[in-house]
Design a protein around this motif. Structure first.
Motif, PDB file in Angstrom:
ATOM      1  N   ALA A 139      -4.826   1.622  -7.353  1.00 60.50           N
ATOM      2  CA  ALA A 139      -5.629   1.922  -6.164  1.00 60.50           C
ATOM      3  C   ALA A 139      -5.626   3.421  -5.904  1.00 60.50           C
ATOM      4  CB  ALA A 139      -5.074   1.171  -4.953  1.00 60.50           C
ATOM      5  N   SER A 140      -6.562   3.854  -5.088  1.00 64.83           N
ATOM      6  CA  SER A 140      -6.566   5.237  -4.604  1.00 64.83           C
ATOM      7  C   SER A 140      -5.991   5.229  -3.187  1.00 64.83           C
ATOM      8  CB  SER A 140      -7.984   5.814  -4.599  1.00 64.83           C
ATOM      9  OG  SER A 140      -8.814   5.075  -3.728  1.00 64.83           O
ATOM     10  N   TYR A 141      -5.399   6.352  -2.778  1.00 64.35           N
ATOM     11  CA  TYR A 141      -4.865   6.421  -1.432  1.00 64.35           C
ATOM     12  C   TYR A 141      -5.319   7.688  -0.724  1.00 64.35           C
ATOM     13  CZ  TYR A 141      -1.250   9.810  -2.874  1.00 64.35           C
ATOM     14  OH  TYR A 141      -0.594  10.927  -3.336  1.00 64.35           O
ATOM     15  N   LYS A 152      -4.345  12.980  -0.842  1.00 62.15           N
ATOM     16  CA  LYS A 152      -4.958  11.847  -1.527  1.00 62.15           C
ATOM     17  C   LYS A 152      -4.506  11.822  -2.966  1.00 62.15           C
ATOM     18  CE  LYS A 152      -9.332  14.351  -1.783  1.00 62.15           C
ATOM     19  NZ  LYS A 152     -10.762  14.283  -1.536  1.00 62.15           N
ATOM     20  N   GLY A 153      -4.603  10.640  -3.560  1.00 62.48           N
ATOM     21  CA  GLY A 153      -4.146  10.482  -4.933  1.00 62.48           C
ATOM     22  C   GLY A 153      -4.317   9.047  -5.397  1.00 62.48           C
ATOM     23  N   GLY A 154      -3.510   8.665  -6.386  1.00 64.18           N
ATOM     24  CA  GLY A 154      -3.616   7.323  -6.939  1.00 64.18           C
ATOM     25  C   GLY A 154      -2.261   6.644  -7.013  1.00 64.18           C
ATOM     26  N   MET A 155      -2.266   5.333  -7.034  1.00 62.63           N
ATOM     27  CA  MET A 155      -1.024   4.577  -7.131  1.00 62.63           C
ATOM     28  C   MET A 155      -1.219   3.310  -7.938  1.00 62.63           C
ATOM     29  SD  MET A 155      -1.101   1.624  -4.988  1.00 62.63           S
ATOM     30  CE  MET A 155       0.328   1.429  -3.963  1.00 62.63           C
ATOM     31  N   ASP A 156      -0.148   2.892  -8.613  1.00 63.31           N
ATOM     32  CA  ASP A 156      -0.102   1.609  -9.313  1.00 63.31           C
ATOM     33  C   ASP A 156       0.802   0.697  -8.506  1.00 63.31           C
ATOM     34  OD1 ASP A 156      -1.554   2.614 -11.637  1.00 63.31           O
ATOM     35  OD2 ASP A 156       0.282   3.732 -12.085  1.00 63.31           O
ATOM     36  N   TYR A 157       0.533  -0.597  -8.551  1.00 60.56           N
ATOM     37  CA  TYR A 157       1.362  -1.526  -7.797  1.00 60.56           C
ATOM     38  C   TYR A 157       1.518  -2.837  -8.558  1.00 60.56           C
ATOM     39  CZ  TYR A 157      -2.947  -3.958  -6.530  1.00 60.56           C
ATOM     40  OH  TYR A 157      -4.132  -4.645  -6.588  1.00 60.56           O
ATOM     41  N   ALA A 158       2.583  -3.558  -8.218  1.00 56.64           N
ATOM     42  CA  ALA A 158       2.821  -4.905  -8.741  1.00 56.64           C
ATOM     43  C   ALA A 158       3.482  -5.697  -7.622  1.00 56.64           C
ATOM     44  CB  ALA A 158       3.705  -4.872  -9.974  1.00 56.64           C
ATOM     45  N   ASP A 174       0.977   8.620  -8.030  1.00 56.82           N
ATOM     46  CA  ASP A 174       0.609   9.803  -8.833  1.00 56.82           C
ATOM     47  C   ASP A 174       1.428   9.892 -10.118  1.00 56.82           C
ATOM     48  OD1 ASP A 174      -1.232  10.653  -6.775  1.00 56.82           O
ATOM     49  OD2 ASP A 174       0.519  11.294  -5.620  1.00 56.82           O
ATOM     50  N   HIS A 175       1.522   8.754 -10.827  1.00 56.22           N
ATOM     51  CA  HIS A 175       2.209   8.654 -12.119  1.00 56.22           C
ATOM     52  C   HIS A 175       3.704   8.963 -12.041  1.00 56.22           C
ATOM     53  CE1 HIS A 175      -1.808   8.274 -13.706  1.00 56.22           C
ATOM     54  NE2 HIS A 175      -2.137   9.435 -13.202  1.00 56.22           N
ATOM     55  N   GLY A 176       4.290   8.779 -10.850  1.00 56.68           N
ATOM     56  CA  GLY A 176       5.733   8.975 -10.696  1.00 56.68           C
ATOM     57  C   GLY A 176       6.500   7.747 -11.153  1.00 56.68           C
TER      58      GLY A 176
END
Length: 197
Positions: A139-141, A152-158, A174-176
């Motif tokens: 998603a974007s945040y 603003k940036g991006g995130m992955d989730y599960a 942000d790819h952390g």
């Protein structure tokens, strides 16, 4: 004396004229009914206030516990949008997630940075509870207030679910690195909202 009587008669006539004129004015139309459709079977025990409009500065009351929203992440993935509201607490990291899907889903989360876990399997066992993977995505945040993230940036989730409304989630901004957290699903009426002025 005649002058006083004449003035008094004129005053009474003027009042009578104004009253008669006011009576001859048409009455204001009755208010129009609200055209917004409403669910007659909706749960009337909803939280006091609208959880979908929460923002930084609002106060939440969970029974006897009060907390303020320090910052908010507005997240979007395709046509889905949701929010994560970071709460002011003495220690650790805690937040409230709110999503319309289409009904409002809410959960209260606590960060667990000490856990050495990543979302690379369909089931995860944690502290005697087995969680199963239910959703994964990107998603974007957009950040508001104090979140510790960029504007603003991006995130992955599960997202994982366990029995009894127990939740386990992983987020990577942000790819952390993956950040695990545990949560509990909230029902309507779990808290009261006091909007910031």
């Amino acid at each position: 004396m005649v002058l006083i009587i004449a003035v008094a008669v004129a005053g009474v006539a003027g009042v009578a004229f104004l009253v008669g004129r006011a009576r001859s004015q048409p009455a204001p139309p009755p208010p129009k009914p609200d055209p917004t459709p409403r669910d007659p079977f909706a749960d009337l025990t909803e939280s006091s206030g609208d959880p979908t409009s929460l923002k930084a500065g609002d106060m939440l009351e969970f029974g006897t516990e009060r907390s303020w929203i320090r910052g908010t992440l507005r997240l979007a993935e395709g046509g889905s949008v949701w929010a994560e509201h970071f709460l002011e607490i003495d220690e650790g990291r805690r937040w409230l997630s709110v999503e319309e899907d289409p009904d409002v889903k809410m959960a209260l989360w606590t960060g667990r940075p000490e856990l050495d876990l990543t979302p690379h399997s369909k089931t995860i066992e944690l502290e005697g509870v087995r969680y199963r993977l239910t959703e994964r995505g990107t998603a974007s945040y957009r950040s508001e207030g104090t979140t510790g993230l960029r504007a603003k940036g991006g995130m992955d989730y599960a997202d994982y679910e366990g029995p009894g409304g127990r939740l386990l989630a992983f987020e990577r901004f942000d790819h952390g690195k993956w950040e695990p957290s545990v949560g509990t699903a909230l029902t309507p009426g779990s808290f009261t909202i006091y909007p910031a002025g």
